[in-house]
Design a protein around this motif. Structure first.
Motif, PDB file in Angstrom:
ATOM      1  N   ALA A  46       0.822  -1.208   0.000  1.00  0.00           N
ATOM      2  CA  ALA A  46       0.000   0.000   0.000  1.00  0.00           C
ATOM      3  C   ALA A  46       0.860   1.263   0.000  1.00  0.00           C
ATOM      4  O   ALA A  46       1.900   1.323   0.644  1.00  0.00           O
ATOM      5  CB  ALA A  46      -0.927  -0.002   1.209  1.00  0.00           C
ATOM      6  N   ARG A  47       0.392   2.274  -0.735  1.00  0.00           N
ATOM      7  CA  ARG A  47       1.074   3.561  -0.815  1.00  0.00           C
ATOM      8  C   ARG A  47       0.040   4.655  -0.600  1.00  0.00           C
ATOM      9  O   ARG A  47      -1.073   4.589  -1.112  1.00  0.00           O
ATOM     10  CB  ARG A  47       1.720   3.785  -2.185  1.00  0.00           C
ATOM     11  CG  ARG A  47       2.690   2.707  -2.622  1.00  0.00           C
ATOM     12  CD  ARG A  47       4.012   2.821  -1.888  1.00  0.00           C
ATOM     13  NE  ARG A  47       4.981   1.865  -2.382  1.00  0.00           N
ATOM     14  CZ  ARG A  47       5.167   0.660  -1.866  1.00  0.00           C
ATOM     15  NH1 ARG A  47       4.429   0.253  -0.864  1.00  0.00           N
ATOM     16  NH2 ARG A  47       6.081  -0.148  -2.334  1.00  0.00           N
ATOM     17  N   LEU A  48       0.421   5.684   0.135  1.00  0.00           N
ATOM     18  CA  LEU A  48      -0.421   6.863   0.312  1.00  0.00           C
ATOM     19  C   LEU A  48       0.200   7.967  -0.517  1.00  0.00           C
ATOM     20  O   LEU A  48       1.350   8.352  -0.301  1.00  0.00           O
ATOM     21  CB  LEU A  48      -0.476   7.264   1.789  1.00  0.00           C
ATOM     22  CG  LEU A  48      -1.263   8.530   2.106  1.00  0.00           C
ATOM     23  CD1 LEU A  48      -2.739   8.339   1.776  1.00  0.00           C
ATOM     24  CD2 LEU A  48      -1.103   8.891   3.566  1.00  0.00           C
ATOM     25  N   ARG A  49      -0.557   8.475  -1.473  1.00  0.00           N
ATOM     26  CA  ARG A  49      -0.035   9.497  -2.384  1.00  0.00           C
ATOM     27  C   ARG A  49      -0.724  10.831  -2.104  1.00  0.00           C
ATOM     28  O   ARG A  49      -1.945  10.919  -2.115  1.00  0.00           O
ATOM     29  CB  ARG A  49      -0.256   9.088  -3.829  1.00  0.00           C
ATOM     30  CG  ARG A  49       0.457   7.810  -4.180  1.00  0.00           C
ATOM     31  CD  ARG A  49       0.194   7.384  -5.619  1.00  0.00           C
ATOM     32  NE  ARG A  49       0.691   6.051  -5.878  1.00  0.00           N
ATOM     33  CZ  ARG A  49       1.944   5.744  -6.121  1.00  0.00           C
ATOM     34  NH1 ARG A  49       2.851   6.692  -6.138  1.00  0.00           N
ATOM     35  NH2 ARG A  49       2.309   4.503  -6.347  1.00  0.00           N
ATOM     36  N   ASP A  50       0.072  11.852  -1.875  1.00  0.00           N
ATOM     37  CA  ASP A  50      -0.438  13.211  -1.712  1.00  0.00           C
ATOM     38  C   ASP A  50      -0.299  13.895  -3.062  1.00  0.00           C
ATOM     39  O   ASP A  50       0.817  14.176  -3.518  1.00  0.00           O
ATOM     40  CB  ASP A  50       0.354  13.959  -0.641  1.00  0.00           C
ATOM     41  CG  ASP A  50      -0.215  15.322  -0.337  1.00  0.00           C
ATOM     42  OD1 ASP A  50      -0.989  15.853  -1.171  1.00  0.00           O
ATOM     43  OD2 ASP A  50       0.108  15.866   0.729  1.00  0.00           O
ATOM     44  N   LEU A  51      -1.433  14.141  -3.716  1.00  0.00           N
ATOM     45  CA  LEU A  51      -1.390  14.682  -5.070  1.00  0.00           C
ATOM     46  C   LEU A  51      -0.883  16.122  -5.114  1.00  0.00           C
ATOM     47  O   LEU A  51      -0.287  16.539  -6.106  1.00  0.00           O
ATOM     48  CB  LEU A  51      -2.780  14.591  -5.699  1.00  0.00           C
ATOM     49  CG  LEU A  51      -3.333  13.167  -5.830  1.00  0.00           C
ATOM     50  CD1 LEU A  51      -4.732  13.191  -6.417  1.00  0.00           C
ATOM     51  CD2 LEU A  51      -2.407  12.300  -6.669  1.00  0.00           C
ATOM     52  N   THR A 109       4.029   7.913   0.630  1.00  0.00           N
ATOM     53  CA  THR A 109       4.348   7.278   1.899  1.00  0.00           C
ATOM     54  C   THR A 109       4.013   5.801   1.798  1.00  0.00           C
ATOM     55  O   THR A 109       2.899   5.435   1.440  1.00  0.00           O
ATOM     56  CB  THR A 109       3.528   7.910   3.045  1.00  0.00           C
ATOM     57  OG1 THR A 109       3.778   9.311   3.061  1.00  0.00           O
ATOM     58  CG2 THR A 109       3.904   7.306   4.378  1.00  0.00           C
ATOM     59  N   SER A 110       4.988   4.958   2.089  1.00  0.00           N
ATOM     60  CA  SER A 110       4.784   3.515   2.051  1.00  0.00           C
ATOM     61  C   SER A 110       4.349   3.021   3.425  1.00  0.00           C
ATOM     62  O   SER A 110       4.765   3.554   4.447  1.00  0.00           O
ATOM     63  CB  SER A 110       6.076   2.797   1.666  1.00  0.00           C
ATOM     64  OG  SER A 110       6.494   3.203   0.403  1.00  0.00           O
ATOM     65  N   CYS A 111       3.539   1.988   3.431  1.00  0.00           N
ATOM     66  CA  CYS A 111       3.168   1.346   4.691  1.00  0.00           C
ATOM     67  C   CYS A 111       4.380   0.524   5.145  1.00  0.00           C
ATOM     68  O   CYS A 111       4.962  -0.214   4.367  1.00  0.00           O
ATOM     69  CB  CYS A 111       1.955   0.446   4.504  1.00  0.00           C
ATOM     70  SG  CYS A 111       1.456  -0.407   6.015  1.00  0.00           S
ATOM     71  N   HIS A 137      -3.173   0.873   8.034  1.00  0.00           N
ATOM     72  CA  HIS A 137      -1.799   1.001   7.547  1.00  0.00           C
ATOM     73  C   HIS A 137      -0.989   1.894   8.484  1.00  0.00           C
ATOM     74  O   HIS A 137      -1.527   2.605   9.323  1.00  0.00           O
ATOM     75  CB  HIS A 137      -1.792   1.579   6.132  1.00  0.00           C
ATOM     76  CG  HIS A 137      -2.410   0.663   5.127  1.00  0.00           C
ATOM     77  ND1 HIS A 137      -1.821  -0.516   4.748  1.00  0.00           N
ATOM     78  CD2 HIS A 137      -3.572   0.742   4.438  1.00  0.00           C
ATOM     79  CE1 HIS A 137      -2.582  -1.123   3.855  1.00  0.00           C
ATOM     80  NE2 HIS A 137      -3.669  -0.378   3.652  1.00  0.00           N
ATOM     81  N   ALA A 138       0.316   1.873   8.336  1.00  0.00           N
ATOM     82  CA  ALA A 138       1.230   2.552   9.254  1.00  0.00           C
ATOM     83  C   ALA A 138       0.947   4.043   9.363  1.00  0.00           C
ATOM     84  O   ALA A 138       1.083   4.627  10.441  1.00  0.00           O
ATOM     85  CB  ALA A 138       2.678   2.317   8.821  1.00  0.00           C
ATOM     86  N   TRP A 139       0.554   4.704   8.277  1.00  0.00           N
ATOM     87  CA  TRP A 139       0.343   6.144   8.331  1.00  0.00           C
ATOM     88  C   TRP A 139      -0.921   6.512   9.097  1.00  0.00           C
ATOM     89  O   TRP A 139      -1.100   7.661   9.464  1.00  0.00           O
ATOM     90  CB  TRP A 139       0.297   6.756   6.931  1.00  0.00           C
ATOM     91  CG  TRP A 139      -0.708   6.112   6.027  1.00  0.00           C
ATOM     92  CD1 TRP A 139      -2.059   6.307   6.039  1.00  0.00           C
ATOM     93  CD2 TRP A 139      -0.438   5.180   5.003  1.00  0.00           C
ATOM     94  NE1 TRP A 139      -2.649   5.549   5.079  1.00  0.00           N
ATOM     95  CE2 TRP A 139      -1.670   4.838   4.412  1.00  0.00           C
ATOM     96  CE3 TRP A 139       0.724   4.590   4.506  1.00  0.00           C
ATOM     97  CZ2 TRP A 139      -1.780   3.946   3.369  1.00  0.00           C
ATOM     98  CZ3 TRP A 139       0.608   3.701   3.472  1.00  0.00           C
ATOM     99  CH2 TRP A 139      -0.624   3.382   2.915  1.00  0.00           C
TER     100      TRP A 139
END
Length: 81
Positions: free
Chosen positions: A21-26, A32-34, A44-46
């Motif tokens: 999983a990845r969290l992307r700030d557009l 941010t990777s988990c 997830h970690a974030w």
């Protein structure tokens, strides 16, 4: 990881694959990777908060601001002589 019990317990070290999983700030294009293992339970970690870690970071940032403002103040004082 281990199997068995008491004297018959067998330990094994292994590397687990990371969560994809990845969290992307557009807006900032930050990714941010988990940091947890693949198929982990829960969020997830974030999404996990660490109140003690937040307190430590807040104190650390405060100390850095204090030290840098002292350096600026000292630089102004020495330049005025």
């Amino acid at each position: 990881m281990w199997t068995g019990a008491d004297a018959h317990r067998v330990y094994r070290l292994d590397t687990l694959p990371l969560c994809p999983a990845r969290l992307r700030d557009l807006a900032t294009r930050a990714v941010t990777s988990c940091g947890y293992f693949d198929h982990h339970p829960g969020p997830h970690a974030w999404a996990v908060t660490d109140p003690l870690g937040d307190l430590i970071i807040e104190r650390l940032y405060g100390e850095v601001r204090r030290l840098t403002s002292e350096d600026d103040h000292n630089a102004i004082d020495t330049d005025s002589f």
